[in-house]
Design a protein around this motif. Structure first.
Motif, PDB file in Angstrom:
ATOM      1  N   THR A 243       0.850  -1.194   0.000  1.00  0.00           N
ATOM      2  CA  THR A 243       0.000   0.000   0.000  1.00  0.00           C
ATOM      3  C   THR A 243       0.888   1.248   0.000  1.00  0.00           C
ATOM      4  O   THR A 243       2.084   1.197   0.282  1.00  0.00           O
ATOM      5  CB  THR A 243      -0.913   0.054   1.232  1.00  0.00           C
ATOM      6  OG1 THR A 243      -0.086   0.127   2.398  1.00  0.00           O
ATOM      7  CG2 THR A 243      -1.798  -1.178   1.326  1.00  0.00           C
ATOM      8  N   GLN A 244       0.254   2.354  -0.302  1.00  0.00           N
ATOM      9  CA  GLN A 244       0.969   3.631  -0.316  1.00  0.00           C
ATOM     10  C   GLN A 244       1.679   3.860   1.029  1.00  0.00           C
ATOM     11  O   GLN A 244       2.854   4.196   1.088  1.00  0.00           O
ATOM     12  CB  GLN A 244      -0.048   4.758  -0.566  1.00  0.00           C
ATOM     13  CG  GLN A 244       0.565   6.124  -0.732  1.00  0.00           C
ATOM     14  CD  GLN A 244       1.303   6.241  -2.051  1.00  0.00           C
ATOM     15  OE1 GLN A 244       0.841   5.755  -3.078  1.00  0.00           O
ATOM     16  NE2 GLN A 244       2.470   6.845  -2.024  1.00  0.00           N
ATOM     17  N   GLN A 245       0.926   3.658   2.113  1.00  0.00           N
ATOM     18  CA  GLN A 245       1.493   3.924   3.434  1.00  0.00           C
ATOM     19  C   GLN A 245       2.655   2.981   3.748  1.00  0.00           C
ATOM     20  O   GLN A 245       3.687   3.412   4.257  1.00  0.00           O
ATOM     21  CB  GLN A 245       0.410   3.769   4.519  1.00  0.00           C
ATOM     22  CG  GLN A 245       0.934   4.152   5.896  1.00  0.00           C
ATOM     23  CD  GLN A 245      -0.021   3.771   7.018  1.00  0.00           C
ATOM     24  OE1 GLN A 245      -0.471   2.635   7.121  1.00  0.00           O
ATOM     25  NE2 GLN A 245      -0.334   4.733   7.859  1.00  0.00           N
ATOM     26  N   GLN A 248       5.877   3.879   1.775  1.00  0.00           N
ATOM     27  CA  GLN A 248       6.550   5.077   2.305  1.00  0.00           C
ATOM     28  C   GLN A 248       7.156   4.812   3.681  1.00  0.00           C
ATOM     29  O   GLN A 248       8.232   5.302   4.013  1.00  0.00           O
ATOM     30  CB  GLN A 248       5.577   6.252   2.333  1.00  0.00           C
ATOM     31  CG  GLN A 248       5.325   6.759   0.914  1.00  0.00           C
ATOM     32  CD  GLN A 248       4.416   7.957   0.867  1.00  0.00           C
ATOM     33  OE1 GLN A 248       3.253   7.848   0.498  1.00  0.00           O
ATOM     34  NE2 GLN A 248       4.925   9.114   1.250  1.00  0.00           N
ATOM     35  N   THR A 266       1.595  -4.640  -5.463  1.00  0.00           N
ATOM     36  CA  THR A 266       1.042  -3.299  -5.538  1.00  0.00           C
ATOM     37  C   THR A 266       0.647  -3.001  -6.970  1.00  0.00           C
ATOM     38  O   THR A 266       1.236  -3.527  -7.903  1.00  0.00           O
ATOM     39  CB  THR A 266       2.082  -2.269  -5.046  1.00  0.00           C
ATOM     40  OG1 THR A 266       1.467  -0.989  -4.977  1.00  0.00           O
ATOM     41  CG2 THR A 266       3.290  -2.185  -5.973  1.00  0.00           C
ATOM     42  N   ASP A 268      -1.276   0.320  -7.490  1.00  0.00           N
ATOM     43  CA  ASP A 268      -1.644   1.720  -7.642  1.00  0.00           C
ATOM     44  C   ASP A 268      -0.915   2.652  -6.676  1.00  0.00           C
ATOM     45  O   ASP A 268      -1.262   3.819  -6.565  1.00  0.00           O
ATOM     46  CB  ASP A 268      -3.163   1.907  -7.515  1.00  0.00           C
ATOM     47  CG  ASP A 268      -3.664   1.544  -6.124  1.00  0.00           C
ATOM     48  OD1 ASP A 268      -2.848   1.063  -5.314  1.00  0.00           O
ATOM     49  OD2 ASP A 268      -4.860   1.738  -5.856  1.00  0.00           O
ATOM     50  N   ALA A 269       0.103   2.133  -5.968  1.00  0.00           N
ATOM     51  CA  ALA A 269       0.842   3.017  -5.069  1.00  0.00           C
ATOM     52  C   ALA A 269       1.850   3.815  -5.890  1.00  0.00           C
ATOM     53  O   ALA A 269       2.411   3.308  -6.858  1.00  0.00           O
ATOM     54  CB  ALA A 269       1.560   2.206  -4.001  1.00  0.00           C
ATOM     55  N   ALA A 270       2.062   5.059  -5.530  1.00  0.00           N
ATOM     56  CA  ALA A 270       3.034   5.903  -6.226  1.00  0.00           C
ATOM     57  C   ALA A 270       4.123   6.282  -5.231  1.00  0.00           C
ATOM     58  O   ALA A 270       3.837   6.675  -4.106  1.00  0.00           O
ATOM     59  CB  ALA A 270       2.341   7.153  -6.749  1.00  0.00           C
TER      60      ALA A 270
END
Ligand SMILES: [Zn+2]
Ligand SMILES: [Zn+2]
Length: 340
Positions: A243-245, A248, A266, A268-270
């Motif tokens: 996930t995005q979180q 990061q 993943t 769609d995480a950027a």
């Protein structure tokens, strides 16, 4: 044969599917001894990924070879075999470099659907690894784990350069994260920080070798890892969520010059460019070349040096696949083993 299909998001069924046949002379047909539900199966289950109606499910498998095509030379009927979620020739330049998940002739086993009684395995000689004999029943869950989650966690630990003298932080307490802990321990890591807020998963992480547990997430999780590592961050970080979180968090927890192994599926995480640029870390990951590690992992399991099958905390008959998906979706189960 009976096999799992995803009728539509949230609707898993076990249906009659045609028995697989040898289609290419390099194919084998196996009878599944066990199969399982993957965290990545939950993406289409939750409707986050649209595969259309009535798709066969499953890409993890162990079983007994029933039949082989006439160009298969090393795999024989009667052998117990383990394979990975990418079928590969294991001979092309990419495979020989150890990146079999990117084989120029690869086939994704999820398209075939191994949550079933039988499965066709393309490129059998390259894809499958036979065990030294017929395994005891108690070894089957661990051998099944090698098919994906153990191999993936292992790759993440190797990509993160886990090893002696290193502090490894693991983001994610699903089966892959937990087995990333096990892999880091086997590779000789000195300290292993598991990031989890679920008691039963923390317990298993400790059994697999975690020395510290961090329950905080996001920036707070990063701050806690830094606190535990003299303000520097971990040498090695495993990202096993996607996930995005979590991505990061994993970048933030890696010290400058350190290594991040990312294997959480993943789509769609950027990754913010400035964040990655300023981190100054090595990043390596993607779909794991599980086939590279299978001989070594099978050996460790066969000699009872590791017990990765413990991640299967729910064992169900194949016919109860729907409950197996539900339990994982609701996080009541870490991973569901299905017995055809
Ligand atoms: Zn999987
Ligand atoms: Zn290849």
């Amino acid at each position: 044969m009976r096999g799992v299909i995803l009728q539509s998001p949230g609707d898993v069924r076990v249906a009659d599917r045609p028995d697989p046949k040898i289609e290419q002379p390099t194919d084998a047909i196996i009878r599944l001894s066990a199969t399982c539900v993957c965290g990545s199966d939950l993406w289409p289950y939750r409707g986050a990924e649209d595969h259309g109606p009535m798709v066969p499910m499953g890409h993890e498998y162990v079983g007994v070879v029933e039949e082989v095509g006439n160009e298969v030379t090393t795999i024989k009927p009667g052998q117990f075999v383990v394979g990975s979620f990418w079928a590969c020739d294991n001979t092309c330049e990419i495979c020989r470099a150890g990146y079999q998940a990117y084989c120029v002739n690869r086939t994704l086993m999820g398209m075939i659907g191994t949550q079933a009684e039988l499965a066709r395995i393309p490129l059998a000689d390259g894809t499958l690894v036979a065990t030294p004999g017929t395994p005891d029943a108690e070894l089957i869950p661990s051998l099944l784990a090698a098919s994906d989650v153990l191999g993936t966690g292992w790759f993440a630990a190797v990509a993160a350069e886990a090893g002696p003298g290193k502090t490894v932080a693991v983001v994610g307490d699903g089966a892959v994260g937990l087995l990333g802990v096990l892999a880091a321990k086997q590779l000789g890591a000195e300290r292993i920080i598991a990031m989890s807020r679920h008691e039963s998963r923390q317990q298993l992480a400790r059994e697999f070798g975690a020395t510290d547990i961090v329950t905080e997430r996001g920036d707070e999780g990063v701050a806690r890892v830094k606190e535990l590592t003299g303000g520097l961050g971990a040498h090695s970080v495993i990202e096993a969520v996607g996930t995005q979180q979590s991505i990061q968090q994993a970048i933030g927890a890696t010290r400058p010059g350190g290594h991040l192994g990312f294997v959480g599926y993943t789509f769609d995480a950027a990754i913010p460019g400035a964040e990655l640029f300023n981190a100054g870390i090595h990043v390596h990951g993607g779909p794991a070349p599980v086939r590279r590690f299978l001989p070594e992992l099978i050996d460790l399991i066969w000699n009872r040096q590791i017990d990765p099958g413990k991640v299967f905390d729910l064992h169900l008959p194949l016919e109860d696949a729907a409950e197996g998906y539900r339990a994982m979706d609701e996080r009541r189960a870490i991973k569901t083993l299905l017995k055809p």
